[in-house]
Motif scaffolding. Structure first.
Motif, PDB file in Angstrom:
ATOM      1  N   VAL A  81       0.846  -1.201   0.000  1.00 13.29           N
ATOM      2  CA  VAL A  81       0.000   0.000   0.000  1.00 13.29           C
ATOM      3  C   VAL A  81       0.878   1.248   0.000  1.00 13.29           C
ATOM      4  O   VAL A  81       0.675   2.176  -0.779  1.00 13.29           O
ATOM      5  N   LYS A  82       1.879   1.232   0.858  1.00 14.51           N
ATOM      6  CA  LYS A  82       2.770   2.398   0.966  1.00 14.51           C
ATOM      7  C   LYS A  82       3.466   2.662  -0.369  1.00 14.51           C
ATOM      8  O   LYS A  82       3.543   3.799  -0.823  1.00 14.51           O
ATOM      9  N   LEU A 103      -3.684  -1.477   8.122  1.00 14.76           N
ATOM     10  CA  LEU A 103      -3.785  -2.910   8.421  1.00 14.76           C
ATOM     11  C   LEU A 103      -5.250  -3.356   8.479  1.00 14.76           C
ATOM     12  O   LEU A 103      -5.629  -4.379   7.901  1.00 14.76           O
ATOM     13  N   LYS A 104      -6.080  -2.550   9.134  1.00 16.34           N
ATOM     14  CA  LYS A 104      -7.501  -2.898   9.231  1.00 16.34           C
ATOM     15  C   LYS A 104      -8.165  -2.913   7.846  1.00 16.34           C
ATOM     16  O   LYS A 104      -8.970  -3.785   7.553  1.00 16.34           O
ATOM     17  N   ALA A 126       4.153 -11.026   9.274  1.00 16.26           N
ATOM     18  CA  ALA A 126       2.955 -10.515   9.946  1.00 16.26           C
ATOM     19  C   ALA A 126       3.344  -9.512  11.032  1.00 16.26           C
ATOM     20  O   ALA A 126       4.339  -9.701  11.729  1.00 16.26           O
ATOM     21  N   ILE A 127       2.552  -8.459  11.158  1.00 14.40           N
ATOM     22  CA  ILE A 127       2.849  -7.413  12.143  1.00 14.40           C
ATOM     23  C   ILE A 127       2.365  -7.832  13.527  1.00 14.40           C
ATOM     24  O   ILE A 127       3.048  -7.641  14.517  1.00 14.40           O
ATOM     25  N   LEU A 128       1.179  -8.426  13.574  1.00 12.68           N
ATOM     26  CA  LEU A 128       0.603  -8.798  14.863  1.00 12.68           C
ATOM     27  C   LEU A 128       0.963 -10.245  15.172  1.00 12.68           C
ATOM     28  O   LEU A 128       0.766 -11.124  14.345  1.00 12.68           O
ATOM     29  N   LYS A 129       1.513 -10.461  16.379  1.00  8.22           N
ATOM     30  CA  LYS A 129       2.050 -11.787  16.697  1.00  8.22           C
ATOM     31  C   LYS A 129       1.100 -12.611  17.569  1.00  8.22           C
ATOM     32  O   LYS A 129       1.172 -13.825  17.551  1.00  8.22           O
ATOM     33  N   ASP A 152      -7.814 -12.354   8.394  1.00  8.53           N
ATOM     34  CA  ASP A 152      -7.716 -11.945   9.785  1.00  8.53           C
ATOM     35  C   ASP A 152      -6.606 -10.890   9.918  1.00  8.53           C
ATOM     36  O   ASP A 152      -5.585 -10.985   9.230  1.00  8.53           O
ATOM     37  N   PRO A 153      -6.793  -9.892  10.779  1.00  8.22           N
ATOM     38  CA  PRO A 153      -5.724  -8.893  10.960  1.00  8.22           C
ATOM     39  C   PRO A 153      -4.353  -9.526  11.229  1.00  8.22           C
ATOM     40  O   PRO A 153      -3.326  -8.990  10.802  1.00  8.22           O
TER      41      PRO A 153
END
Lengths: 417, 477, 115
Positions: B425-426, B446-447, B468-471, B456-457
């Protein structure tokens, strides 16, 4: 075009306090513009306690502090807009904003108060050599993921920088089940409050490496480890490398006042504070445009943001009512030896009722020193200080007559006892 | 069975894919990364060179000039950013002035027109570029030099190719290639592809890919370049500032970027594996060498540093040829001026080599235009509100530093060759490319990605596979 | 024996000196809270807990909570474990009790915002 007396850009702690004060001073046609889905600003993700001792005489968490102000704002019926981003302010005090309810809108204000807060210095700005893998985040972003959305960005975490958000996050992530391996601070002293070192690091046996920094990020696509090295005057010392396996590196390396729209409007910024240069009334170099809170200079306590913003709100109201004198002689307030900056940067006694509070930061950690305050080089007074640190904002109060006693400038410096 | 399979989605492969889409051929482009153009095309100076530098008679010289002349039309058809800012090669010593004179002559030999080359005096340079160093004594002005946004150039070519029928497969790393009687079998880690013609446009991997099937007389060495990026509120230079080249290479440039930032760099160093990491040594080298040509550099305005590697061929020239295996075409060693040369190379490869292998029938439905990318920042207030009335998400600003709206982000996700990661996206719409570098908008982006891709986020990637950013979720969830 | 401490009762961070032999006499404090903290930190250290719990139908997935009073330091993780089983449903008011007398420690867990 809709008209407002005062438009406040940002509905965080500064904007809320400023709006309420404008209202209290009899100016009622106010609009607060907030980019987020609710008012409160960054306080909403600062779920720890430590807020409100000065303002409410009790210790609150960030969300509680925010909600009290939001409730007051709603009780007063002050108008606000959510999910709305201000894209531009102009010298004629028109304000442009956008949201999905109204589109791209322009409104006219008599006065503007900039309360846009600050943003975090990030990996780009500190240029750590290495790849650009995932898992390197600013502490505040990690805080939002954790406290608002309920996600951990890492399970084995190192924190670079000992700013308060980093320290608070060390405890938060530990409590939520992550292992926080350590915190490195490039300076020989912490950038955060002492109390946070005690209750966020020492309580959980998290080591604080002073005079250390992250010299390499290991991992190509995702972060796998980091190298931490001792520094001597910012230069890495050979053979002091430590390697840690991590899945996230949080950066707490400083906050910078957010002044994208101010700069574009031609507001002059101060090289040290990185916020607007303001006078005793918190007015910037553009008449009728005021600034306060973290957009003006980074505070360590929200209570100080509130006090400062109340004053800015009061002055903005006076400006609208025609009670503010802009075209008056001002003296400069100059930071000398040992003082990093003073806010406001200039003052006229004409707009000061009895006293004025000056906020400042020192450049180093000092024990048993004095603030020496001089009028045009002539000593005015000395204030003893047992302990000074750059992380802790200091306050000096001057009286109207002390300001009147100076022709050109009042200087403040640190002197050893 | 594909008619043509292109390995690699950098600017070379991208331009070839679009060129192929002009014909009724079944074409696929396969890429080993999870997004297109992630290597040399992603990290370079973004310059469309005039063609003054390559040695006359080389493929580099030929395709540089041809490519430069094709860029304007390509950028108009595909809505690719192009800033016609011109370039200056500056000299600081008598010896360098001699080199300048030599380049002046070479520019004409390579085919530049009289209006495209001019020698400037010190005063003339100073007038054009107030921040030029006092050491500078003379300059070669090259007005046909432009700056583009290379990643978007690649994306635009592939998107247009896809709209005209070309397929794209990401996450496909080639592990072997065999030729059966009539066609090739290209094995990736996950699939097998069959094609009549295989084009090897795999950048740094081109030597390895070629060796899988063909006699390979060249080597490709990654040559790393490191850069600093200055914030977009700094106007340091108006045109591309080249130092005078020496045996050491083109030197450290100061390059204005289309989006307002300024690049300082690159360095030039042969590396083995470590192709994208910045080093203290490299970054310090930039600081030391930049001052020779430009002064008043605001180092406090550095918002980022990055590195990329160029595929440097042992032959010192582009390798554009059919190998000893009929139908297997190498397009290798496309280092600088490859970005400029790519559209011309692509046309030559398709018309001059592919056409010898399969019958190319014109695709009558070929549409050369890519649907314009909505860039809210470039629109008037009325145009903005017009869009808002169509879709209110075009007034929901997500990235405050760059003023990027939810509508633009969603578009970037759903277009052909769309973004699937936060970095994707960036790179497409600049959400998160400003001074806060995504500090505020990353959670929002992210959302949006999770919602639009219906994942899933926790599955949303930062950039590469497995990033993945969220662990984990808190509270035992 | 004198022990140096940094007061964490508020963000001021006063530098305290506690005389253990003189019935934990505290100096260096600027308010009453410092005196209380100095003594307690060396006898029975306690901390306020702030965290989040799950919430459904709210604008966020988590709502912040705190302990209504301090809990002994060594009981913090016990309380954290208790928070895992809580799931609230929006709307919730600020300072609503979520867990009464958590882990028998005599304090409640309360929300710190409405949602």
């Amino acid at each position: 075009m809709k008209n407002y007396d005062v438009v406040i850009i940002g509905g965080g702690s500064a904007g809320l306090a400023a709006a309420l004060e404008v209202n209290k001073n009899g100016v009622k046609n106010i609009l607060v513009i907030e980019r987020d889905q609710e008012l409160g600003g960054i306080l909403l993700q600062c779920i720890h306690n430590g807020f409100g001792l000065k303002v409410f005489k009790e210790e609150l968490t960030g969300p509680e502090y925010a909600e009290r102000f939001v409730n007051m704002l709603k009780e007063e019926g002050i108008e606000f807009k959510l999910n709305s981003m201000v894209t531009k302010i102009n010298k004629d005090k028109t304000v442009e904003y956008a949201n999905s309810d109204e589109g791209f809108i322009q409104i006219q204000a008599k006065a503007i108060i900039i309360t846009t807060g600050c943003y975090e210095r990030n990996a780009g700005a500190i240029s750590i050599p290495g790849n650009r893998p995932s898992g390197v985040l600013t502490a505040g972003t990690a805080q939002k993921y954790l406290n608002i959305d309920g996600y951990l960005v890492g399970k084995k975490v190192f924190i670079l920088g000992s700013g308060d958000i980093g320290l608070i996050m060390a405890r938060r992530m530990t409590l939520e089940g992550a292992e926080v391996i350590g915190v490195a601070e490039i300076l020989p002293f912490s950038g955060g409050l002492q109390r946070n070192i005690v209750q966020c690091l020492e309580d959980y046996n998290i080591p604080l490496y002073l005079s250390h920094t992250v010299t390499e990020i290991i991992g190509k696509d995702k972060i796998e480890g980091i190298k931490v090295q001792k520094v001597d005057n910012f230069v890495p010392v050979p053979n002091t490398e430590m390697e840690f396996e991590v899945d996230a590196l949080l950066l707490s390396v400083g906050l910078i006042p957010e002044n994208g729209i101010s700069e574009a409007a031609g507001i002059e910024l101060h090289p040290r504070t990185k916020g607007p240069i303001v006078n005793e009334s918190y007015q910037t170099n553009i008449e009728g445009v005021f600034a306060c809170g973290n957009a003006l200079h980074v505070h360590d306590l929200v209570d100080f943001v509130t006090t400062e913003s109340r004053k800015a709100g009061e002055k903005a109201a006076k400006y609208v009512k025609g009670e503010y004198k802009d075209n008056v002689e001002r003296i400069n307030l100059v930071a000398k030896n040992g003082i990093s900056y003073i806010v406001p940067q200039m003052v006229s006694s004409e707009n000061v009722d009895k006293t004025i509070e000056l906020f400042m930061r020192v450049t180093d950690v000092y024990k048993n020193v004095e603030f020496v305050i001089k009028q045009d080089g002539k000593e005015l007074k000395r204030i003893k200080k047992k302990h000074l640190a750059p992380a802790e904002m200091e306050k000096v109060i001057l009286t109207k007559s002390q300001i009147e006693g100076a022709n050109k400038e009042i200087t403040i410096e640190v002197e050893a006892l | 069975m594909y008619d043509v399979l292109i390995i690699g989605s950098g600017i070379t492969g991208a331009c070839i894919s679009r060129e192929m889409s002009k014909y009724q051929a079944k074409t696929i482009i396969i890429e080993k990364e999870n997004d297109v153009a992630q290597k040399a095309t992603l990290a370079n100076s973004a310059i469309v060179h005039s063609g003054h530098d390559p040695i006359p008679g080389t493929l580099k010289a030929k395709f540089n000039i041809l490519g430069n002349r094709m860029y304007k039309q390509m950028s108009e058809e595909l809505d690719i950013p192009l800033m016609e800012c011109g370039g200056l090669v500056v000299a600081t010593t008598l010896e360098e002035e001699k080199t300048l004179d030599m380049l002046y002559a070479r520019a004409f030999e390579n085919g530049l027109k009289k209006s495209e080359v001019k020698l400037l005096t010190k005063d003339e340079v100073k007038e054009k570029e107030p921040n030029i160093s006092d050491h500078v004594t003379k300059a070669l002005s090259l007005p046909s030099t432009s700056v583009t946004y290379p990643l978007e150039a690649a994306i635009a070519n592939i998107e247009n190719a896809m709209n005209n029928g070309v397929e794209l497969a990401t996450n496909e790393e080639v592990i072997s290639i065999v030729k059966n009687k009539e066609h090739f079998e290209v094995f990736t880690k996950r699939n097998k592809y069959e094609a009549k013609v295989v084009i090897n446009a795999s950048g740094i991997n081109a030597e390895n890919i070629s060796k899988m099937i063909a006699k390979t007389n060249f080597t490709i060495s990654p040559r790393k370049g490191e850069y600093y990026v200055l914030d977009k509120d700094v106007t340091l230079v108006n045109s591309v500032i080249y130092p005078t080249p020496s045996e050491k290479g083109k030197g450290v440039l100061v390059t204005p970027q289309y989006h307002g930032n300024t690049l300082l760099g690159p360095t030039s160093e042969f590396v083995e594996n470590d192709t994208e990491s910045t080093t203290k040594k490299g970054l310090d080298y930039i600081k030391v060498n930049i001052e020779k040509t430009v002064t008043n550099i605001p180092y406090n305005k550095i918002i980022r540093s990055f590195a990329g590697s160029r595929p440097t061929p042992s032959t010192k020239d582009f390798i554009i040829e059919e190998s000893n295996i009929k139908g297997f075409i190498n397009v290798a060693g496309i280092e600088s001026p490859g970005l400029t040369a790519a559209p011309a190379i692509a046309r030559y490869v398709v018309e001059g080599i592919v056409a010898n292998n399969i019958d190319l029938v014109e695709n009558k439905n070929f549409n050369p235009y890519r649907k314009k990318v909505i860039r809210m920042n470039e629109l008037s207030d009325e145009e903005k509100n017009e869009l808002y009335k169509r879709d209110s998400r075009f007034a929901n600003i997500i990235c405050r530093c760059e003023s990027i709206t939810e509508g633009e982000i969603i578009e970037a996700i759903h277009r052909n060759c769309g973004a699937t990661t936060v970095t994707g996206v960036k790179n497409r719409v600049r959400a998160g490319a400003g001074r806060c570098q995504g500090g505020f908008c990353q959670p929002e982006v992210l959302k949006i990605l999770a919602r639009e891709l219906k994942i899933d986020p926790m599955e949303v990637l930062y950039s590469k596979k497995d990033s993945a950013i969220l662990k984990a979720k808190t509270k035992g969830e | 024996m004198k022990q140096e401490l940094i007061c964490i009762a508020c963000p001021m961070g006063c530098h305290l000196e506690v005389d253990i032999d003189d019935n934990y006499f505290v100096t260096g404090n600027q308010c009453k809270r410092g005196e209380i903290y100095g003594k307690k930190e060396l006898t029975n250290p306690t901390r306020l807990i702030t965290s989040t719990v799950k919430i459904k139908n709210g604008i966020n997935n988590r709502i912040p909570v705190k302990s209504s009073g301090e809990v002994p330091k060594d009981k913090i993780f016990l309380v954290m474990k208790e928070l895992e089983r809580i799931e609230l449903y929006s709307p919730v008011k600020m300072n609503e009790v979520v867990i009464e007398n958590v882990c028998g420690l005599g304090v409640n867990i309360i929300t710190t915002r409405s949602m």
